[in-house]
Design an enzyme around this catalytic site. Structure first.
Site, PDB file in Angstrom:
ATOM      1  N   CYS A 120       0.860  -1.169   0.000  1.00  0.00           N
ATOM      2  CA  CYS A 120       0.000   0.000   0.000  1.00  0.00           C
ATOM      3  C   CYS A 120       0.899   1.222   0.000  1.00  0.00           C
ATOM      4  O   CYS A 120       2.099   1.112   0.231  1.00  0.00           O
ATOM      5  CB  CYS A 120      -0.922   0.010   1.213  1.00  0.00           C
ATOM      6  SG  CYS A 120      -2.312   1.147   0.987  1.00  0.00           S
ATOM      7  N   CYS A 122      -0.137   4.324   1.623  1.00  0.00           N
ATOM      8  CA  CYS A 122      -0.522   5.325   2.629  1.00  0.00           C
ATOM      9  C   CYS A 122       0.564   5.603   3.668  1.00  0.00           C
ATOM     10  O   CYS A 122       0.752   6.736   4.084  1.00  0.00           O
ATOM     11  CB  CYS A 122      -1.832   4.940   3.307  1.00  0.00           C
ATOM     12  SG  CYS A 122      -1.824   3.342   4.152  1.00  0.00           S
ATOM     13  N   CYS A 130      -3.852   6.138   0.035  1.00  0.00           N
ATOM     14  CA  CYS A 130      -3.325   4.875  -0.483  1.00  0.00           C
ATOM     15  C   CYS A 130      -2.940   4.935  -1.963  1.00  0.00           C
ATOM     16  O   CYS A 130      -2.468   3.954  -2.528  1.00  0.00           O
ATOM     17  CB  CYS A 130      -4.332   3.751  -0.244  1.00  0.00           C
ATOM     18  SG  CYS A 130      -4.787   3.586   1.499  1.00  0.00           S
ATOM     19  N   LYS A 212     -12.246  -4.954   1.300  1.00  0.00           N
ATOM     20  CA  LYS A 212     -11.733  -4.134   2.403  1.00  0.00           C
ATOM     21  C   LYS A 212     -12.660  -2.929   2.554  1.00  0.00           C
ATOM     22  O   LYS A 212     -12.832  -2.147   1.622  1.00  0.00           O
ATOM     23  CB  LYS A 212     -10.309  -3.686   2.102  1.00  0.00           C
ATOM     24  CG  LYS A 212      -9.758  -2.737   3.157  1.00  0.00           C
ATOM     25  CD  LYS A 212      -8.290  -2.463   2.967  1.00  0.00           C
ATOM     26  CE  LYS A 212      -7.816  -1.424   3.960  1.00  0.00           C
ATOM     27  NZ  LYS A 212      -6.386  -1.148   3.828  1.00  0.00           N
ATOM     28  N   ARG A 222      -3.773   3.346  12.351  1.00  0.00           N
ATOM     29  CA  ARG A 222      -3.235   4.573  11.753  1.00  0.00           C
ATOM     30  C   ARG A 222      -2.261   5.256  12.701  1.00  0.00           C
ATOM     31  O   ARG A 222      -1.379   5.982  12.267  1.00  0.00           O
ATOM     32  CB  ARG A 222      -4.381   5.479  11.318  1.00  0.00           C
ATOM     33  CG  ARG A 222      -5.082   4.803  10.142  1.00  0.00           C
ATOM     34  CD  ARG A 222      -6.271   5.515   9.618  1.00  0.00           C
ATOM     35  NE  ARG A 222      -6.895   4.659   8.607  1.00  0.00           N
ATOM     36  CZ  ARG A 222      -8.055   4.889   8.035  1.00  0.00           C
ATOM     37  NH1 ARG A 222      -8.729   5.970   8.356  1.00  0.00           N
ATOM     38  NH2 ARG A 222      -8.538   4.060   7.152  1.00  0.00           N
ATOM     39  N   GLU A 250     -16.237  -7.330  -5.732  1.00  0.00           N
ATOM     40  CA  GLU A 250     -14.821  -7.015  -5.511  1.00  0.00           C
ATOM     41  C   GLU A 250     -13.989  -8.301  -5.492  1.00  0.00           C
ATOM     42  O   GLU A 250     -12.920  -8.375  -6.091  1.00  0.00           O
ATOM     43  CB  GLU A 250     -14.630  -6.277  -4.176  1.00  0.00           C
ATOM     44  CG  GLU A 250     -14.845  -4.765  -4.239  1.00  0.00           C
ATOM     45  CD  GLU A 250     -13.724  -4.036  -4.964  1.00  0.00           C
ATOM     46  OE1 GLU A 250     -12.769  -4.670  -5.434  1.00  0.00           O
ATOM     47  OE2 GLU A 250     -13.807  -2.805  -5.078  1.00  0.00           O
ATOM     48  N   LYS A 265     -11.961  -7.827   5.363  1.00  0.00           N
ATOM     49  CA  LYS A 265     -11.388  -6.995   6.419  1.00  0.00           C
ATOM     50  C   LYS A 265     -12.286  -5.797   6.673  1.00  0.00           C
ATOM     51  O   LYS A 265     -12.683  -5.162   5.702  1.00  0.00           O
ATOM     52  CB  LYS A 265     -10.012  -6.525   5.954  1.00  0.00           C
ATOM     53  CG  LYS A 265      -9.339  -5.538   6.868  1.00  0.00           C
ATOM     54  CD  LYS A 265      -8.063  -5.069   6.249  1.00  0.00           C
ATOM     55  CE  LYS A 265      -7.506  -3.965   7.130  1.00  0.00           C
ATOM     56  NZ  LYS A 265      -6.489  -3.217   6.499  1.00  0.00           N
ATOM     57  N   SER A 291      -7.022  -3.607  14.007  1.00  0.00           N
ATOM     58  CA  SER A 291      -6.553  -2.904  15.200  1.00  0.00           C
ATOM     59  C   SER A 291      -7.680  -2.500  16.150  1.00  0.00           C
ATOM     60  O   SER A 291      -7.547  -2.646  17.366  1.00  0.00           O
ATOM     61  CB  SER A 291      -5.763  -1.668  14.772  1.00  0.00           C
ATOM     62  OG  SER A 291      -6.546  -0.840  13.928  1.00  0.00           O
ATOM     63  N   TYR A 330      -3.503  -9.562  15.840  1.00  0.00           N
ATOM     64  CA  TYR A 330      -2.496  -9.115  16.808  1.00  0.00           C
ATOM     65  C   TYR A 330      -2.416 -10.070  17.988  1.00  0.00           C
ATOM     66  O   TYR A 330      -1.554  -9.936  18.849  1.00  0.00           O
ATOM     67  CB  TYR A 330      -2.818  -7.680  17.255  1.00  0.00           C
ATOM     68  CG  TYR A 330      -2.877  -6.748  16.061  1.00  0.00           C
ATOM     69  CD1 TYR A 330      -1.702  -6.283  15.483  1.00  0.00           C
ATOM     70  CD2 TYR A 330      -4.082  -6.404  15.460  1.00  0.00           C
ATOM     71  CE1 TYR A 330      -1.732  -5.479  14.345  1.00  0.00           C
ATOM     72  CE2 TYR A 330      -4.132  -5.596  14.331  1.00  0.00           C
ATOM     73  CZ  TYR A 330      -2.952  -5.148  13.783  1.00  0.00           C
ATOM     74  OH  TYR A 330      -2.978  -4.365  12.655  1.00  0.00           O
TER      75      TYR A 330
HETATM   76  C1  PBG Z   1      -3.068   0.035   4.632  1.00  0.00           C
HETATM   77  C2  PBG Z   1      -3.671  -0.821   5.676  1.00  0.00           C
HETATM   78  C3  PBG Z   1      -4.529  -0.463   6.731  1.00  0.00           C
HETATM   79  C4  PBG Z   1      -4.734  -1.628   7.494  1.00  0.00           C
HETATM   80  C5  PBG Z   1      -4.025  -2.648   6.866  1.00  0.00           C
HETATM   81  N1  PBG Z   1      -3.406  -2.135   5.740  1.00  0.00           N
HETATM   82  C6  PBG Z   1      -5.070   0.832   7.138  1.00  0.00           C
HETATM   83  C7  PBG Z   1      -6.073   1.544   6.342  1.00  0.00           C
HETATM   84  O1  PBG Z   1      -6.507   1.088   5.279  1.00  0.00           O
HETATM   85  O2  PBG Z   1      -6.445   2.615   6.771  1.00  0.00           O
HETATM   86  C8  PBG Z   1      -5.545  -1.724   8.749  1.00  0.00           C
HETATM   87  C9  PBG Z   1      -5.140  -2.806   9.704  1.00  0.00           C
HETATM   88  C10 PBG Z   1      -5.659  -2.643  11.082  1.00  0.00           C
HETATM   89  O3  PBG Z   1      -6.478  -1.739  11.393  1.00  0.00           O
HETATM   90  O4  PBG Z   1      -5.257  -3.437  11.934  1.00  0.00           O
HETATM   91  N2  PBG Z   1      -3.937   0.613   3.737  1.00  0.00           N
END
Ligand code: PBG
Length: 340
Positions: A120, A122, A130, A212, A222, A250, A265, A291, A330
């Site tokens: 990615c 970002c 991204c 996603k 983040r 998708e 996700k 997260s 995690y």
């Molecule tokens: C990158 C990415 C993100 C996550 C995984 N890859 C963040 C986002 O899309 O904002 C999130 C993983 C998590 O929250 O544990 N784009």
């Protein structure tokens, strides 16, 4: 024949009985452990909103990788915090980028561990989006102190594919075993497949973050990856949480473009999507317990409002029951420890 002939409680009387008829089991082999790699050495900085999760310098990441492997968890996924961010995400595709350096170091020390690379932009973009931004506030000049309105910028799709492809090739060259694009640009799986084949890596699999969603549950990530968008949000590329049928489209498109594995996700609020993806597609299916899912369990447990270990294992077994063969979590290390 109903009650009293049928008494489902008969098979719940003892743990031995319950275990014999249990339909879903957790094993460490299905876990993937996320690592956040940062510059420097000897660094182990805890993420404020994710107790127990750290930003690790490469040397510490190697130690962590060894521990993960020893616990029987077969795979990690790498996220990078680069030294510098810019508007071309140079840190994502540079051959000495932070993920590339970590992958090289981990590969040479912990040979059998599978390394996934989150692909990615970002984390590496100064604006935190991204993809490439057309008319970012920086290019609008000093007058643009206020965040631009939606109409004033665009996350451009096709030009971003080139940077994502470069990132995938560079990560693979550094030793990443599985490429996991998480950006949600259209056509990125096909573009990355083509670039990998062209670069001489036809055997590198792609795990597509296929469905996603634009989720508030990514909040703590983040902070962990220092990747919050500086203006706007990710709703023009990540999916609307309200859309189930679009999620199926998708996934279908990513499969057509050559994905080897697919992912849904976040996990827990999207178990219906996981279950349907399991039914409809015959590829290995991953789910990412993100997260915010982790942070909520941790926060409630700290207040002694829930039993931490119990909720941790329950959340994981339910994601498996919905149909995920792999879980990015995690909790990978801790759950593996409990299962041992
Ligand atoms: C990158 C990415 C993100 C996550 C995984 N890859 C963040 C986002 O899309 O904002 C999130 C993983 C998590 O929250 O544990 N784009």
């Amino acid at each position: 024949m109903a009650f009293p002939a049928n008494r489902l409680r008969r098979l719940r009387r003892t743990e031995t009985l319950r275990s014999m008829v249990r339909e879903t089991r957790l094993t460490p082999e299905s876990f993937v452990y996320p690592l956040f790699v940062c510059p420097g050495s000897g660094i182990r900085k805890e993420v404020r909103s994710m107790p127990g999760v750290f930003n690790l310098s490469v040397d510490e990441a190697v130690k962590e990788a060894r521990e993960v492997h020893a616990l029987g968890v077969p795979s990690i996924i790498l996220f990078g915090l680069p030294e510098h961010k810019d508007e071309a995400a140079t840190g994502a595709w540079a051959d000495d980028g932070i993920v590339q350096r970590a992958a090289r170091a981990i590969k040479s020390e912990v040979r059998d561990l599978l390394i996934m690379g989150d692909v990615c932009l970002c984390e590496y973009m100064s604006h935190g989006h991204c993809g490439i931004v057309k008319s970012s506030p920086q290019s609008l000049g000093a007058a643009a102190a206020a965040p631009p309105a939606t109409a004033e910028y665009e996350i451009v799709n096709d030009a971003s594919l080139e940077l994502l492809s470069r990132t995938a090739v560079s990560q693979t060259r550094a030793g990443v075993d599985i490429i996991a694009p998480s950006d949600m640009m259209d056509g990125r799986v096909g573009a990355i497949r083509k670039a990998l084949d062209h670069a001489g890596y036809p055997n590198t699999p792609i795990l597509a973050y296929a469905a996603k969603f634009a989720s508030g549950f990514y909040g703590p990530f983040r902070e962990a990856a220092d990747s919050a968008p500086q203006f706007g949000d990710r709703r023009s590329y990540q999916m609307d949480p309200a859309n189930f049928r679009e999620a199926m489209r998708e996934i279908e498109l990513d499969v057509e473009e050559g994905a080897d594995m697919i992912m849904v996700k976040p996990a827990m609020p999207y178990l219906d999507v996981i279950a349907a993806a399991r039914e409809r597609f015959d590829l290995p299916l991953a789910a990412y317990q993100v997260s915010g899912e982790y942070a909520m369990i941790e926060a409630a447990a700290r207040n002694q409002w829930i039993d931490r270990e119990r909720v941790m294992m329950e959340s994981l077994v339910c994601i498996r029951r919905a149909g995920a063969s792999m879980i990015l979590t995690y909790y990978a290390k801790e759950a593996a420890r409990l299962l041992a």
